[in-house]
Design a protein around this motif. Sequence first.
Motif, PDB file in Angstrom:
ATOM      1  N   GLU A   1       2.354  -6.246   6.626  1.00  0.00           N
ATOM      2  CA  GLU A   1       1.326  -5.542   7.363  1.00  0.00           C
ATOM      3  C   GLU A   1       0.069  -6.387   7.478  1.00  0.00           C
ATOM      4  OE1 GLU A   1       1.230  -3.246   9.219  1.00  0.00           O
ATOM      5  OE2 GLU A   1      -0.940  -3.040   9.332  1.00  0.00           O
ATOM      6  N   ALA A   2      -0.112  -7.329   6.522  1.00  0.00           N
ATOM      7  CA  ALA A   2      -1.326  -8.140   6.538  1.00  0.00           C
ATOM      8  C   ALA A   2      -1.230  -9.272   7.548  1.00  0.00           C
ATOM      9  CB  ALA A   2      -1.583  -8.701   5.147  1.00  0.00           C
TER      10      ALA A   2
ATOM     11  N   TYR B   1      -6.536  -2.485   5.409  1.00  0.00           N
ATOM     12  CA  TYR B   1      -5.520  -1.460   5.183  1.00  0.00           C
ATOM     13  C   TYR B   1      -4.324  -1.924   4.403  1.00  0.00           C
ATOM     14  CZ  TYR B   1      -4.291  -3.368   9.746  1.00  0.00           C
ATOM     15  OH  TYR B   1      -4.027  -4.191  10.789  1.00  0.00           O
ATOM     16  N   SER B   2      -4.071  -3.228   4.359  1.00  0.00           N
ATOM     17  CA  SER B   2      -2.950  -3.593   3.484  1.00  0.00           C
ATOM     18  C   SER B   2      -3.373  -3.490   2.019  1.00  0.00           C
ATOM     19  CB  SER B   2      -2.413  -4.974   3.810  1.00  0.00           C
ATOM     20  OG  SER B   2      -3.437  -5.895   3.805  1.00  0.00           O
TER      21      SER B   2
ATOM     22  N   GLU C   1       5.286  -3.405  13.317  1.00  0.00           N
ATOM     23  CA  GLU C   1       4.743  -2.150  12.801  1.00  0.00           C
ATOM     24  C   GLU C   1       5.799  -1.061  12.770  1.00  0.00           C
ATOM     25  OE1 GLU C   1       1.671  -2.041  15.541  1.00  0.00           O
ATOM     26  OE2 GLU C   1       0.293  -3.155  14.258  1.00  0.00           O
TER      27      GLU C   1
ATOM     28  N   THR D   1       4.601  -3.734  -1.847  1.00  0.00           N
ATOM     29  CA  THR D   1       3.888  -4.998  -1.706  1.00  0.00           C
ATOM     30  C   THR D   1       4.488  -5.842  -0.587  1.00  0.00           C
ATOM     31  OG1 THR D   1       3.566  -4.908  -4.061  1.00  0.00           O
ATOM     32  CG2 THR D   1       2.957  -6.938  -2.980  1.00  0.00           C
TER      33      THR D   1
ATOM     34  N   MET E   1      -2.917   0.089   1.272  1.00  0.00           N
ATOM     35  CA  MET E   1      -1.529   0.427   0.960  1.00  0.00           C
ATOM     36  C   MET E   1      -1.237   0.166  -0.500  1.00  0.00           C
ATOM     37  SD  MET E   1       0.626  -1.054   4.138  1.00  0.00           S
ATOM     38  CE  MET E   1       2.257  -0.625   3.558  1.00  0.00           C
TER      39      MET E   1
ATOM     40  N   ALA F   1       3.281  -4.412   2.553  1.00  0.00           N
ATOM     41  CA  ALA F   1       1.852  -4.645   2.747  1.00  0.00           C
ATOM     42  C   ALA F   1       1.614  -6.088   3.166  1.00  0.00           C
ATOM     43  CB  ALA F   1       1.092  -4.340   1.467  1.00  0.00           C
ATOM     44  N   THR F   2       2.418  -6.999   2.636  1.00  0.00           N
ATOM     45  CA  THR F   2       2.276  -8.387   3.065  1.00  0.00           C
ATOM     46  C   THR F   2       2.640  -8.533   4.535  1.00  0.00           C
ATOM     47  OG1 THR F   2       3.249  -8.788   0.925  1.00  0.00           O
ATOM     48  CG2 THR F   2       2.736 -10.693   2.240  1.00  0.00           C
TER      49      THR F   2
ATOM     50  N   PHE G   1      -1.228   2.765   6.255  1.00  0.00           N
ATOM     51  CA  PHE G   1      -0.740   1.758   7.187  1.00  0.00           C
ATOM     52  C   PHE G   1      -0.920   2.214   8.627  1.00  0.00           C
ATOM     53  CE2 PHE G   1       3.112   1.242   9.742  1.00  0.00           C
ATOM     54  CZ  PHE G   1       2.895  -0.052  10.166  1.00  0.00           C
TER      55      PHE G   1
END
Lengths: 639, 505
Positions: free
Chosen positions: B109-110, B249-250, B467, B103, B253, B106-107, B353
């Motif tokens: 990544e967002a 995509y997040s 990234e 998580t 994930m 993913a955060t 990702f």
Amino acid sequence: MEHADQYSWIIPFVPLPIPILIGMGLLLFPTATKNLRRMWAFPNILLLSIVMIFSLDLSIQQINGSSIYQYVWSWTINNDFSFEFGYFIDSLTSIMSILITTVGIFVLIYSDNYMSHDEGYLRFFAYMSLFNTSMLGLVTSCNLIQIYIFWELVGMCSYLLIGFWFTRPAAANACQKAFVTNRIGDFVAKSAQFPLHVWLPDAMEGPTPISALIHAATMVAAKIFLVARLLPLFIVIPYIMNLISLIGIITVLLGATLALAQNDIKKGLAYSTMSQLGYMMLALGMGSYRAALFHLITHAYSKALLFLASGSIIHSMEAIVGYSPEKSQNMVFMGGLRKHVPVTQIAFLVGTLSLCGIPPLACFWSKDEILSDSWLYSPIFAIIAWSTAGLTAFYMFWIYLLTFEGHLNVHFQKYSGKKSSSFYSIKLWGKEEQKIINRNFRLFPLLTLTMNNNEQPYTIGGKKEAQGMHLDILSKLLTPSINLLHQNSNDFEDSYQFFKNATFSVSIACFGIFTAFLLYKPFYSSVQNLNLLNSFVKRGPKRILLDKMIYLIYDWSYNRGYIDMFYSISLTKGIRGLAELTHFFDRRVIDGITNGVGITSFFVGESVKYLGGSRISFYLLLYLVYVFIFLVISYFILF
Amino acid sequence: VYLVFTTNYFPWLTIIVFLPISAGSLLFFLPHKGNKLIKWYTICICILEVLLTAYAFCYHFRLDDPLIQLEEDYKWINFFDFYWRLGIDGLSIGPILLTGFITTLATLEAWPVTRDSRLFHFLMLAMYSGQIGSFSSRDLLLFFIMWEFELIPVYLLLSMWGGKKRLYSATKFILYTAGGSVFLLIGVLGLGLYGSNEPTLNFETLANQSYPVALEIIFYIGFLIAFAVKSPIIPLHTWLPDTHGEAHYSTCMLLAGILLKMGAYGLVRINMELLPHAHSIFSPWLIIVGTMQIIYVASTSLGQRNLKKRIAYSSVSHMGFIIIGIGSITDTGLNGAILQIISHGFIGAALFFLAGTSYDRMRLVYLDEMGGMAVSIPKIFTMFSILSMASLALPGMSGFVAELIVFFGIITSQKYFLMPKILITFVMAIGMILTPIYSLSMSRQMFYGYKLFNAPSSYFFYSGPRELFVSISIFLPVIGIGIYPDFILSLSGEKVETILYNYFY
């Protein structure tokens, strides 16, 4: 030197830091790493030389008092299952590691120059040392799981190396093919043998040093190593031994016939590798373990030499015909290179002679041994093996003649009307001279390999002749593991027999070479007449049948024995069809049911909404209908 | 305060469960100063949560103890004995740590999300709470509530951010999972109300309870359907490719990394632990379904044109190994299944990702339109190749160890005869041949070859360290587990033995 064995777990890990460092460097600090460039090659070679010295030390120890060392650590600690990691040192391991490191070092030195103008120079070196690491890991591993692990890593490295020039679609296809075939090979336990050889010629899409490293010397050797390692298991089951030798003989014949009509110099060599691997498999299947390994080693050096020489040729051709592999590796365009690249020519000639089995060179000794052993095993196999030896001599010399003799064919093409401008021919001479000077450094490994080739028989084979079988180094090295096998083969070879066999095999090889010369001449002269087609027409009606035969063989060979076609039809199409089918099923049936339920519920909802649309007249109608039904029913019940 | 921190009665888990959502609700009171503040706030919360979890587990969790630890027990609703009951054991500690890890990434990544980023980040945090809650609940009804609670943020995330058909796929997702939840509720109530006058919802009490076989089978089927939707198990998997194909995509994930694992976790936690008799009846079928799933889904994956759908199918195929591991009823197999849960959590998330980041640059969805991207995005190419290697179970990576252990679990299982074992192993081997075909052809179609892009350079925004950091930080545990799998196996080993104890004695 007892401690050498204790620390030999370090063998696979010594070259490992290089790929890690380069990889991290390229990901995190690309520019700084790229600036260092050539600097990276040095530690690479240094570490590998350390391993080589180490394994030399190990093998000396093995010769002195051959003993097996094994050390095991547990990998996962659990009550019910445990996996172990460790190393296993015996003579086979020490020989293989010497082989891997020596060839590896030469290839590294060679490719430093060969790849120096390539964008992916560092990437290349990272892959190479990763490959060496996993190969060394493979030969020192002590159990099957570990072998599998390193096997897969070797497969991955070859995937990366074959697909090194990833912008070429052919390379992309070839590397995937190699990986998948390797995976299948994991479960079938061997590859680059008859049914699974298809990746080998395609694998020539990689840079030439890779072809030398992987596909001649080490990786395919790994497969033989695996079978050799498992031989004590197989030997109890004669079925498997027969199967191995059968596969071996099919591979021998197939490889040799397919090598006949390859235009691409590297692919021709690749098929010849396949054929030689078949010899090794045959030897293993016959139980002559020692001959197989001897041939493995001699062949590895000879083939590495040939590949490196061909890389040198390709580089010089690239300047003339352009950088497309269809042109620069095409033997049709070559010819007469002897004048321009004399050193390479000598090296190539030595390699060719060795592979053909001409006496003072390495492959003669090993091949001869396999051939003479094959008489004991089965006459049919022996006849095939012997005749293929002639065929080997034929196609190897065919390649050699096409490449180095005669005149440069690009030259003639110009006259025959293909589009190549005279500009090339002018450019050719000047460039060539430069090339030769430039290449001097690159030629060093070539020369060393040539020397190696010459030394090999004197160290190993030479002793054999002088002192008889029991004392030669290789068999001494291998005694512990082949106790089971070698007593039957030992007594056989007295020197008379040996000479008889040797003369026979040499004469067959000479016959092959002679045929190659014979067939080459008319082709050459026809080229001189600037008319390729005429020669076929001139021959007259008598030879039509022969021509047809030749054409048939040529066709078979050119299409790679139709095996690739068979695979592409049956497997690739099959899998694709299956994928389409399951995709369709998934979309239409499984998902269709879901969507169908959704749509049905939507319609039910809509109709309910329509029915309950709050119109008084509709409610009244419904009410009256029900009252009517009720009346009818009560009427029937009451009366 | 000193006393509170030294004893074990400090309510660690409650805090861990409540922290993300309560801190997330503060997002709406933050001043309107652009998205950056919101993003940093959320990331800080996520990292704080991970650190808190790690601290609590480091100092208050003992690995050698198979019992429930960090237990909390508060009466919530009096009249039907409903407790707020939390606790973790070796089975749940791995997924909780995975949740925190994925998580957070993913955060991170967002970052490019700009539309409604306040709501987006709040939903991410709410999902975080829901997932940790369902992994750590020790009460059947609480488990159900958490399970349902976590669907709402996922639904909203799906329906508001994503591709063109996102409403369709979000609806499909919610209908599927809600349909599954009905069976879960039936199972929960059935288990809870069986036998005594008072409902028993505690996992411990339930684990020692025995039922008539027919009833147990009915319960088992109910739970199986619920978890099969989530896991997913064929033929209930079709929501997954649609959802993954359309989601941001997040979200992907989170879906691939954690949400799918809830199904597998539920299978072990409830079906195996609470209903052992039915499980030993059903396990051959599970294995058959699992092997079929590996083959079927792998070959379906080959037929996909959409990149994310192909990855989605590959994760369904990998779920097959978990099912086989669970069905093998051996120590080895179950350990392998748990390892696969963790390992695929990393690998699946990482693949989504990377697909997302390359989508950011190329703006291409279909594989046959792509090609030659290796030249323009070499780092993503490198990471993608490494992780697709991990996905096809290259030795040295976590996927290999997990699949190898599952293999051994099947081979050493005493429950099955030789022939079925050989057959299953054979089919699994075919699956392992199909895996490189689809995953390597995916990377070939994306990156290999040569193609001229006349896309303006503005597409190459958001590149760089963020990234790279995310992909490397996923890559490290993948390789760490691959080289030294005892990291995970030592967490779950004791608990697995306790679960399997029921089956043999």
